[in-house]
Design a protein around this motif. Structure first.
Motif, PDB file in Angstrom:
ATOM      1  N   UNK A   1     -11.124   3.621   7.975  1.00 42.10           N
ATOM      2  CA  UNK A   1      -9.580   3.537   8.984  1.00 42.10           C
ATOM      3  C   UNK A   1      -9.891   4.804   9.264  1.00 42.10           C
ATOM      4  N   UNK A   2     -10.940   6.091   8.484  1.00 40.59           N
ATOM      5  CA  UNK A   2     -10.549   7.054   8.734  1.00 40.59           C
ATOM      6  C   UNK A   2      -9.140   8.104   8.649  1.00 40.59           C
ATOM      7  N   UNK A   3      -8.626   7.327   7.499  1.00 39.89           N
ATOM      8  CA  UNK A   3      -6.824   7.883   6.559  1.00 39.89           C
ATOM      9  C   UNK A   3      -7.104   8.321   5.756  1.00 39.89           C
ATOM     10  N   UNK A   4      -6.068   9.389   5.610  1.00 40.75           N
ATOM     11  CA  UNK A   4      -6.701  10.386   3.810  1.00 40.75           C
ATOM     12  C   UNK A   4      -5.282   8.938   2.634  1.00 40.75           C
ATOM     13  N   UNK A   5      -5.829   9.842   1.398  1.00 43.19           N
ATOM     14  CA  UNK A   5      -5.612   8.636   0.343  1.00 43.19           C
ATOM     15  C   UNK A   5      -4.523   8.808   0.423  1.00 43.19           C
ATOM     16  N   UNK A   6      -3.594   9.701   0.634  1.00 43.65           N
ATOM     17  CA  UNK A   6      -1.853   9.866   1.037  1.00 43.65           C
ATOM     18  C   UNK A   6      -1.486   8.182   2.080  1.00 43.65           C
ATOM     19  N   UNK A   7      -2.275   8.508   3.343  1.00 43.06           N
ATOM     20  CA  UNK A   7      -1.500   7.700   4.213  1.00 43.06           C
ATOM     21  C   UNK A   7      -1.909   6.365   3.931  1.00 43.06           C
ATOM     22  N   UNK A   8      -3.566   5.702   2.988  1.00 42.76           N
ATOM     23  CA  UNK A   8      -3.849   4.831   2.621  1.00 42.76           C
ATOM     24  C   UNK A   8      -2.266   4.016   1.725  1.00 42.76           C
ATOM     25  N   UNK A   9      -1.838   5.203   1.055  1.00 43.64           N
ATOM     26  CA  UNK A   9      -1.293   4.329  -0.586  1.00 43.64           C
ATOM     27  C   UNK A   9      -0.173   4.342   0.465  1.00 43.64           C
ATOM     28  N   UNK A  10       0.083   4.961   1.148  1.00 37.56           N
ATOM     29  CA  UNK A  10       1.793   4.518   1.686  1.00 37.56           C
ATOM     30  C   UNK A  10       1.657   3.173   2.656  1.00 37.56           C
ATOM     31  N   UNK A  11       0.828   3.119   3.384  1.00 39.68           N
ATOM     32  CA  UNK A  11       0.675   1.568   4.077  1.00 39.68           C
ATOM     33  C   UNK A  11       0.762   0.481   2.974  1.00 39.68           C
ATOM     34  N   UNK A  12      -0.004   0.439   1.955  1.00 35.63           N
ATOM     35  CA  UNK A  12      -0.023   0.198   0.890  1.00 35.63           C
ATOM     36  C   UNK A  12       0.780   0.263  -0.118  1.00 35.63           C
ATOM     37  N   UNK A  13       1.737   0.644   0.032  1.00 37.18           N
ATOM     38  CA  UNK A  13       3.521   0.468  -1.059  1.00 37.18           C
ATOM     39  C   UNK A  13       2.815   1.131  -2.290  1.00 37.18           C
ATOM     40  N   UNK A  14       1.972   1.627  -2.916  1.00 34.95           N
ATOM     41  CA  UNK A  14       1.765   2.478  -3.753  1.00 34.95           C
ATOM     42  C   UNK A  14       1.732   4.559  -4.151  1.00 34.95           C
ATOM     43  N   UNK A  15       1.377   4.615  -4.953  1.00 41.71           N
ATOM     44  CA  UNK A  15       1.702   5.748  -5.141  1.00 41.71           C
ATOM     45  C   UNK A  15       0.409   6.919  -4.662  1.00 41.71           C
TER      46      UNK A  15
END
Length: 114
Positions: A12-26
């Protein structure tokens, strides 16, 4: 499993930060999985499944099969307008949080000048 999670995030070419926000975990949870080979908890897997419906969860968990389900569209979850709107919301929330952090830091700096 950590390599497959990394592959998913890279797809998805996203950061781990954006991924974690998207799924709702830290972000720390995701980083811990990626760097310390921590197992992914079932609630985290469920959140990934809910937010990335085109991902083959059997592939993520066991490595069997393909990353994407057969009936998923090429290009991933950010192609339709609902998903783009959700991404924009996440980015706006991130900007609001960054603004708050900047304001707190400026306040600390000002207090130090007295």
């Amino acid at each position: 499993m950590k390599e497959r999670l990394k592959q998913l995030i890279d797809y998805y070419n996203i950061s781990t930060n954006l991924f974690s926000q998207k799924i709702g975990v830290s972000e720390g949870t995701i980083r811990k999985i990626l760097t310390q080979n921590t197992t992914i908890r079932s609630d985290t897997l469920e959140k990934i499944s809910q937010n990335f419906a085109e991902i083959n969860m059997d592939w993520l968990i066991t490595g069997r099969g393909e990353m994407l389900l057969e009936n998923s569209q090429e290009g991933g979850c950010f192609e339709n307008s609902d998903n783009i709107s959700r991404l924009i919301d996440i980015l706006q929330d991130t900007l609001v949080e960054k603004d708050k952090q900047i304001d707190r830091l400026l306040s600390i700096i000002e207090q130090g000048k007295v």
